[in-house]
Write an enzyme that holds these catalytic residues in place. Structure first.
Site, PDB file in Angstrom:
ATOM      1  N   GLU A  37      -1.399  -1.250  -4.863  1.00  0.00           N
ATOM      2  CA  GLU A  37      -2.596  -0.444  -5.083  1.00  0.00           C
ATOM      3  C   GLU A  37      -2.374   0.561  -6.206  1.00  0.00           C
ATOM      4  OE1 GLU A  37      -4.919   2.901  -2.573  1.00  0.00           O
ATOM      5  OE2 GLU A  37      -4.732   0.963  -1.566  1.00  0.00           O
TER       6      GLU A  37
ATOM      7  N   ASP B  98      -2.274   0.965   7.428  1.00  0.00           N
ATOM      8  CA  ASP B  98      -1.528   0.788   6.178  1.00  0.00           C
ATOM      9  C   ASP B  98      -1.175  -0.680   5.954  1.00  0.00           C
ATOM     10  OD1 ASP B  98      -1.319   3.599   5.327  1.00  0.00           O
ATOM     11  OD2 ASP B  98      -0.138   3.819   7.158  1.00  0.00           O
TER      12      ASP B  98
ATOM     13  N   ASP C 133       0.877  -1.167   0.000  1.00  0.00           N
ATOM     14  CA  ASP C 133       0.000   0.000   0.000  1.00  0.00           C
ATOM     15  C   ASP C 133       0.919   1.224   0.000  1.00  0.00           C
ATOM     16  OD1 ASP C 133      -2.194   1.731   0.233  1.00  0.00           O
ATOM     17  OD2 ASP C 133      -2.108   1.668   2.424  1.00  0.00           O
TER      18      ASP C 133
END
Length: 182
Positions: A69, A141, A7
């Protein structure tokens, strides 16, 4: 198969590593790579920390593939640009280690993990804890990174089934809308 989820973020990049054996998932590790020790204006130093940190995580846990992502435009274009550079450092670190990388949107991950694309961070944390049978909730996260790895584990099963049922190459058959695999 061992999967590394990333991420990306310029200040905090989350990572999550899982083992997937068919539908069975096992937690391996998760955490964050922080660049807060570097001056805010020193972008190259921050990107180096992210690159080196992801390379270290990859070397330590030896994943066979990675999921990252996809970044979309935010309200502030400057923030989007900086986030894109952090994402670029993450992708460069992964491909420099010869890892195949798949990319998914935040909405795709949220739908896969929580059942709807507008899930809040707390819902993702709770579902990741439940799916991986963790004793506590991972950080926000790290939970997003683990969610990406979980989503890729399930998507990989679908992609493999599709590739067995058709003569088309993986890059040519239908993928999940909006995701990319290299």
């Amino acid at each position: 198969m061992r999967i590394l989820g990333i991420d990306p973020g310029l200040q905090t990049t989350g990572f999550g590593v899982i083992d997937a054996d068919g539908p069975r998932l096992a937690y391996v590790a998760s955490g964050t790579i922080k660049t807060s020790g570097v001056a805010v204006g020193d972008l190259p130093a921050r990107l180096k920390i992210l690159f080196d940190g992801i390379r270290e995580v990859s070397a330590r846990y030896q994943p066979q593939c990675a999921a990252v992502e996809i970044v979309f435009v935010n309200v502030n274009p400057q923030s989007t640009l900086l986030l894109g550079q952090a994402r670029g450092a993450a992708l460069a670190a992964l491909v420099s280690g010869d890892l195949p990388v798949s990319e998914y949107t935040a909405v795709q991950m949220k739908k896969a993990i929580a059942g709807h694309g507008q899930a809040k961070k707390e819902q993702i944390q709770a579902m990741v804890q439940r799916l991986l049978n963790l004793p506590g909730q991972p950080g926000k996260d790290a939970a997003d990174a683990l969610g990406l790895a979980i989503m890729h584990a399930h998507a990989r099963i679908t992609f493999d089934a599709m590739s067995r049922s058709t003569t088309l190459q993986r890059r040519q058959h239908a993928q999940f809308k909006g995701s990319r695999t290299y």
